[in-house]
Design a protein around this motif. Structure first.
Motif, PDB file in Angstrom:
ATOM      1  N   LEU A   1       2.339   4.450  -6.527  1.00 50.75           N
ATOM      2  CA  LEU A   1       2.583   2.955  -6.932  1.00 50.75           C
ATOM      3  C   LEU A   1       1.041   2.232  -7.182  1.00 50.75           C
ATOM      4  CD1 LEU A   1       4.140   0.558  -6.276  1.00 50.75           C
ATOM      5  CD2 LEU A   1       3.189   0.181  -4.350  1.00 50.75           C
ATOM      6  N   PRO A   2       0.031   2.538  -6.894  1.00 51.22           N
ATOM      7  CA  PRO A   2      -0.866   1.917  -7.023  1.00 51.22           C
ATOM      8  C   PRO A   2      -1.661   2.325  -8.640  1.00 51.22           C
ATOM      9  CG  PRO A   2      -1.424   2.728  -4.809  1.00 51.22           C
ATOM     10  CD  PRO A   2      -0.230   3.294  -5.486  1.00 51.22           C
TER      11      PRO A   2
ATOM     12  N   GLY B   1       0.462  -0.958   0.517  1.00 50.96           N
ATOM     13  CA  GLY B   1      -0.292   0.604   0.191  1.00 50.96           C
ATOM     14  C   GLY B   1       0.620   1.298  -0.077  1.00 50.96           C
ATOM     15  N   GLU B   2       0.295   1.905  -0.358  1.00 52.72           N
ATOM     16  CA  GLU B   2       0.699   3.959   0.113  1.00 52.72           C
ATOM     17  C   GLU B   2       1.404   3.753   0.534  1.00 52.72           C
ATOM     18  OE1 GLU B   2      -0.256   8.641  -0.277  1.00 52.72           O
ATOM     19  OE2 GLU B   2      -2.259   7.043  -1.011  1.00 52.72           O
ATOM     20  N   GLY B   3       2.404   4.380   1.575  1.00 45.96           N
ATOM     21  CA  GLY B   3       3.577   5.025   1.926  1.00 45.96           C
ATOM     22  C   GLY B   3       4.096   3.847   3.367  1.00 45.96           C
ATOM     23  N   GLU B   4       4.305   2.185   2.578  1.00 51.05           N
ATOM     24  CA  GLU B   4       4.528   1.634   3.344  1.00 51.05           C
ATOM     25  C   GLU B   4       6.188   1.007   3.321  1.00 51.05           C
ATOM     26  OE1 GLU B   4       0.774  -0.991   4.165  1.00 51.05           O
ATOM     27  OE2 GLU B   4       1.482  -2.001   2.997  1.00 51.05           O
ATOM     28  N   SER B   5       6.830   0.733   3.975  1.00 51.43           N
ATOM     29  CA  SER B   5       8.443   0.521   4.235  1.00 51.43           C
ATOM     30  C   SER B   5       8.482  -0.899   3.950  1.00 51.43           C
ATOM     31  CB  SER B   5       8.827   0.986   5.110  1.00 51.43           C
ATOM     32  OG  SER B   5       8.350  -0.216   6.727  1.00 51.43           O
ATOM     33  N   VAL B   6       9.495  -1.544   3.417  1.00 52.94           N
ATOM     34  CA  VAL B   6      10.011  -2.643   2.018  1.00 52.94           C
ATOM     35  C   VAL B   6      11.387  -2.541   2.859  1.00 52.94           C
ATOM     36  CG1 VAL B   6      10.261  -4.256   0.884  1.00 52.94           C
ATOM     37  CG2 VAL B   6       8.574  -2.079   0.871  1.00 52.94           C
TER      38      VAL B   6
END
Length: 463
Positions: free
Chosen positions: A283-284, A258-263
């Protein structure tokens, strides 16, 4: 602190063939590259899919190609990908080949100069081995560049260490691995340190998504004991895929994040590399068109004996026809636009399209009044076809179609991943960059037709 370049786009490619679990003893089907595919052709598929999502004219300043199964040594494989993509001669293209770590090295290099990272591999294991059961063939591509992107790179950390875990002699088709527990113990401390330092540099205590890849299966199986995160991805979705492993695993997460998520991306291969990314609101809308999971769900079963023959592990009786001659360098160089990029020509007087390109228009007879027509993205309709059981082919029968392309142009092409029963007049086809044959160490690359994923038919016909 974020870098100047962000991740702009990504795409993956999984071949059409699957080795049944009944053949290998694995729990799931193995993704298998066709007899006419190699790391170069799969790299073209992934990179081409990525470029088709971009606005025309989007700059690609460099191309970094990573693989453990290069089609050539002493010759740069990346330049064939460069030519097939129709990139400008000023675009730097180079290989990073030989080890699983080269996939992460390509990401680092592309991040540094805002370029294109292409990773692809054909993994071969001894029949009945863990490598055969747990490997997979595929490709992934990532484009970095300036400005807003689908993900920002917050931090990265790399550690190097020399120990014997996995290796393959240059002349060997299959590789070797030391006892798994030894490799795991060596990697464990490296993973904990690299992941911890990367998270610390990014100002995080843990990531929303943790991706751990490694040629050591113990590392991926026990990844949860090494790195903590909200969601854990253990290796790529298709099993260990060499230099493409880290890219396929990251792409699968980007398909869902999702938006604003860290990887947190961790690759343990001859040391440990870690990178922390944060997704953005772009991203979406910029995800790859066909997610990894959807590609994985497609496929046709291949007989185990045929698969072993494709990889050169058994020798099968082929049609008794003369084998092809070695391709020559000069004519290939003269026709590079057609051979690698599938560029045709359009008459500027009457707009008639020629495939392959010609100097004199077949329609109006005008000479030397042509403009190039990029064709690798074209789709067409089958006008007629033949099924030949006697022609030389490592995977008979040989199917040839005559296709009328949208916007003009007709030519005959071999059909890739051929299924004669699914083909008829009116079938829709697109194009696939493949290796026609190899003779005396020279690979003959060209384009083949391929039944489009949404292929429709207007009538049924046998020719």
């Amino acid at each position: 602190m974020t870098t100047a370049h962000t991740l702009q786009a990504y795409a993956t490619y999984l071949p059409a063939w699957r080795l049944s679990p009944r053949s290998t003893g694995a729990r799931t089907a193995r993704v298998v590259a066709s007899f006419d595919e190699d790391s170069t052709t799969m790299g073209v598929e992934a990179a081409g899919a990525l470029l088709r999502t971009l606005e025309p004219g989007t700059p690609v300043p460099s191309l970094h190609f990573a693989t453990t199964s290069p089609a050539y040594l002493d010759k740069t494989n990346a330049v064939a990908i460069h030519a097939a993509l129709g990139l400008d001669a000023a675009v730097f293209a180079a290989d990073l080949a030989g080890s699983g770590r080269s996939g992460f090295a390509a990401l680092r290099a592309a991040l540094a100069d805002g370029g294109l990272a292409v990773t692809a591999d054909v993994r071969v294991g001894k029949p009945g081995s863990a490598d055969e059961r747990s490997g997979g063939d595929g490709a992934a591509a990532f484009l970095f560049g300036p400005g807003p992107g689908i993900a920002e790179v917050l931090a990265q950390r790399s550690l190097s260490a020399e120990f014997l875990d996995r290796w393959r002699a240059p002349a060997s088709t299959t590789g070797e691995q030391w006892e798994e527990r030894f490799g795991f113990e060596a990697y464990a401390a490296l993973v904990r340190r690299a992941a911890g330092e990367a998270l610390g540099a990014a100002g995080l205590t843990e990531a929303d998504h943790v991706v751990v890849t490694s040629p050591n299966f113990g590392v991926t199986r026990r990844a949860g004991s090494l790195v903590k995160g909200r969601l854990l991805t253990q290796g790529s979705p298709i099993g260990f895929s060499g230099a493409a492993d880290v890219g396929l695993a990251l792409a699968a997460v980007l398909d869902e994040a999702g938006e604003g998520e860290s990887v947190l991306l961790v690759s343990a291969a001859d040391g440990c590399d870690a990178m922390v990314l944060r997704t953005t609101g772009l991203l979406p809308g910029r995800r790859q068109r066909t997610p990894v999971g959807q590609q994985l769900g497609r496929g046709r079963e291949i007989d185990h004996l045929a698969y072993l023959a494709w990889r050169g592990l058994v020798e099968r009786e082929l049609p008794r026809r003369p084998e092809p001659d070695r391709p020559a360098g000069p004519p290939a160089a003269r026709a590079v636009g057609w051979k690698f990029a599938f560029d045709g020509s359009r008459c500027t007087e009457c707009r008639f399209v020629h495939l392959p390109p010609l100097r004199v228009c077949r329609n109006c007879g005008t000479a030397d009044a042509m403009e190039p027509v990029p064709g690798a993205h074209l789709r067409g309709t089958v006008a007629t076809h033949t099924v030949d059981h006697l022609a030389y082919s490592p995977s008979p029968p040989l199917v040839v179609v005559v296709a009328d392309f949208d916007g003009g142009g007709r030519t005959s092409l071999e059909l890739a991943d051929a299924d004669p029963g699914a083909l008829c007049v009116g079938s829709r086809v697109d194009l696939a960059f493949r290796r026609f044959f190899t003779a005396q160490g020279v690979h003959n690359y060209f384009w083949k037709a391929r039944l489009a994923a949404d292929a429709g038919t207007s009538e049924r016909s046998a020719v």
